[in-house]
Design an enzyme around this catalytic site. Structure first.
Site, PDB file in Angstrom:
ATOM      1  N   TYR A 181       0.973  -1.040   0.098  1.00  0.00           N
ATOM      2  CA  TYR A 181       0.007  -0.108   0.063  1.00  0.00           C
ATOM      3  C   TYR A 181       0.906   1.318   0.098  1.00  0.00           C
ATOM      4  O   TYR A 181       1.688   1.365   0.842  1.00  0.00           O
ATOM      5  CB  TYR A 181      -1.104  -0.124   1.237  1.00  0.00           C
ATOM      6  CG  TYR A 181      -1.708   1.092   1.154  1.00  0.00           C
ATOM      7  CD1 TYR A 181      -2.943   1.444   0.650  1.00  0.00           C
ATOM      8  CD2 TYR A 181      -1.498   2.218   2.508  1.00  0.00           C
ATOM      9  CE1 TYR A 181      -3.744   2.531   0.639  1.00  0.00           C
ATOM     10  CE2 TYR A 181      -2.247   3.238   2.457  1.00  0.00           C
ATOM     11  CZ  TYR A 181      -3.612   3.406   1.659  1.00  0.00           C
ATOM     12  OH  TYR A 181      -4.368   4.608   1.749  1.00  0.00           O
ATOM     13  N   ASP A 218       9.311   2.468  -0.159  1.00  0.00           N
ATOM     14  CA  ASP A 218       8.156   3.327   0.394  1.00  0.00           C
ATOM     15  C   ASP A 218       8.413   2.962   1.896  1.00  0.00           C
ATOM     16  O   ASP A 218       8.111   1.511   2.341  1.00  0.00           O
ATOM     17  CB  ASP A 218       6.871   2.853  -0.198  1.00  0.00           C
ATOM     18  CG  ASP A 218       5.856   3.588   0.835  1.00  0.00           C
ATOM     19  OD1 ASP A 218       6.187   4.039   1.759  1.00  0.00           O
ATOM     20  OD2 ASP A 218       4.704   3.462   0.292  1.00  0.00           O
ATOM     21  N   LYS A 226       3.983   9.453   8.137  1.00  0.00           N
ATOM     22  CA  LYS A 226       3.713   9.574   9.829  1.00  0.00           C
ATOM     23  C   LYS A 226       4.816   9.608  10.622  1.00  0.00           C
ATOM     24  O   LYS A 226       5.008  10.415  11.813  1.00  0.00           O
ATOM     25  CB  LYS A 226       2.368   9.031  10.161  1.00  0.00           C
ATOM     26  CG  LYS A 226       2.383   7.473   9.943  1.00  0.00           C
ATOM     27  CD  LYS A 226       1.112   7.129   9.947  1.00  0.00           C
ATOM     28  CE  LYS A 226       0.906   5.513   8.821  1.00  0.00           C
ATOM     29  NZ  LYS A 226       0.133   5.704   7.846  1.00  0.00           N
TER      30      LYS A 226
END
Ligand code: HOZ
Length: 436
Positions: free
Chosen positions: A151, A247, A275
């Site tokens: 994702y 990622d 985050k």
């Protein structure tokens, strides 16, 4: 046994009237962990401190979600809350350069080996979509290769065969995505180098701009890269002039201080962070080789922008979090804690003859209800979903807050203790007995 959720239930009823699905991000809903026909009510959280979160009914849970990753120092960590308070006094947004964002960028470049230059954004989604834009801009190519079950946020290019909420709710991933955009995304099984080679051939050897991967996927549950896999991706990208993007929204500052690139000694061309670098505030970043990053506007032609990028509160929180993590070097202790969790959970499952596989790396945790090693998304999907749902509720009722999906990783913080891990294992022992 059984917790009271009256106030959460009332809030849930109100939420569903005015917020789609009652939540502001799908993974928070308990839709996929409903026991009966009725959708399960998520606890509405009112506060969090250390390793615990408290809901509006006063139930206290030991938290393994950690706001989906960033709470490495635990909730309400003092260095972070103090830094935010101090920054707040000077204003909340200037839309102009600040010294603090330069300090922060220098810190990121110092800590993450693949970063020579970095640009701050507000979320992981922004980071990945911007990194892909840049890869397309510098290569003049259109295709992107990703892995099934990984994702990379919710932008058009990455929802094909995506993990996290798309996997949790079994969504097709492409409604709302123009077919022309979806066709430029080629998704292959994780841990399979020949599938990547095949995808490159299918697209055309000079047509793939980027290969993006979670080097340690946390969005199909936790899956570990096979030895040599990440190195193999590097070699394929070198051979075909493809920009390799790691990622590290999940794995960054989790599997080591410098992320998975550092731990597995593979240098991607670009890294995306989310985050985890914001200490709980909305911050993200993408960066990499200077030669690539200098193609971004205004130094180059590839456009990317954001009014709140480098926001002073986010930068203060992120700087405080990363400085404290660097000072503490909590990685050996977190890894020990994770191993304690992993072996204890596995033993408890084995004791009750439940087919279960626990795994961990750094401070990331995972488990699947299966007896086979999970190497990719197909393996993850073949695990027993019903047992997961039953286990999830047994644990929640014992005050253990896990992600409400088998397609998410769990996270430890420096606030978690051996005693809390042992309490979790004891709760798991009872839970396995209840579901076996
Ligand atoms: N990557 C996060 C969960 N795997 C996303 C959290 C969210 O979508 O809210």
């Amino acid at each position: 046994m059984g917790l009271q959720f009256d106030k959460s239930r009332q809030c849930w009823d109100r939420a569903r009237q005015v917020i789609p699905g009652g939540v502001n991000s799908p993974v928070r809903a308990f839709k996929n962990v409903s026991l009966s026909g009725e959708e399960a009510v998520p606890p509405f959280i009112s506060s969090a401190c250390g390793a615990e979160v408290t809901d509006i009914d006063g139930n206290i849970y030991l938290d393994y979600v950690g706001s989906w990753g960033p709470m490495i120092l635990g909730h309400s960590a003092e260095p972070i809350t103090q830094a935010i308070s101090a920054a707040l006094k000077n204003g909340t947004s200037f839309g102009a350069p600040t010294k603090a964002e330069v300090d922060f960028a220098e810190m990121l470049v110092e800590l993450v080996p693949a970063l020579e230059m970095v640009r701050l954004v507000n979320s992981g989604t922004e980071a990945t979509m911007s990194a892909l834009r840049l890869a397309r801009g510098v290569t003049g190519r259109d295709y992107v290769i990703k892995c099934d079950g990984c994702y990379h946020g919710h932008s058009d290019s990455f929802l094909v065969s995506a993990g996290s909420g798309v996997a949790t709710f079994g969504l097709p991933g492409t409604p709302g995505v123009p077919e022309a955009a979806a066709q430029l995304t080629l998704s292959v099984p994780f841990n399979d180098l020949s599938a990547v080679e095949q995808a490159v051939q299918n697209a055309g050897e000079d047509k793939v701009a980027a290969l993006i991967v979670e080097p340690v996927p946390g969005n199909m549950g936790l899956v570990l890269p096979k030895p040599g896999y990440l190195q193999g991706l590097r070699q394929i990208c070198d051979r075909f002039g493809i920009v390799l993007i790691f990622d590290e929204v999940m794995s960054g500052f989790r599997v080591s201080l410098g992320g998975a690139g550092q731990r597995f000694e593979v240098a991607p061309d670009m890294v995306t962070l989310g985050k985890v670098i914001g200490g709980g505030l909305p911050v993200g970043a993408f960066g990499g080789r200077k030669e690539l990053m200098s193609q971004l506007a205004p130094s180059g032609p590839v456009y990317q922008a954001g009014t709140l990028s480098g926001n002073p509160l986010g930068v203060a929180a992120g700087m405080a979090a990363l400085s404290e993590i660097k000072r503490l070097d909590p990685y050996p202790a977190l890894e020990e804690l994770a191993k304690r969790w992993c072996s204890g959970m596995q033993q408890a499952a084995d004791k009750h003859s439940v087919a279960f596989r626990a795994s961990c790396i750094g401070s990331m945790l995972g488990f699947f209800f299966t007896d086979k090693v999970v190497e990719n998304y197909a393996d993850a999907k073949s695990a027993d979903a019903k047992l997961f749902v039953n286990f999830f509720h047994e644990m929640l009722n014992r005050g253990i807050y896990l992600a409400p999906s088998p397609f998410e990783a769990g996270f430890l913080s420096t606030a978690h203790t051996n005693e809390q891990i042992d309490r979790t294992i004891a709760a798991a022992d009872e839970s396995f007995a209840a579901i076996a």
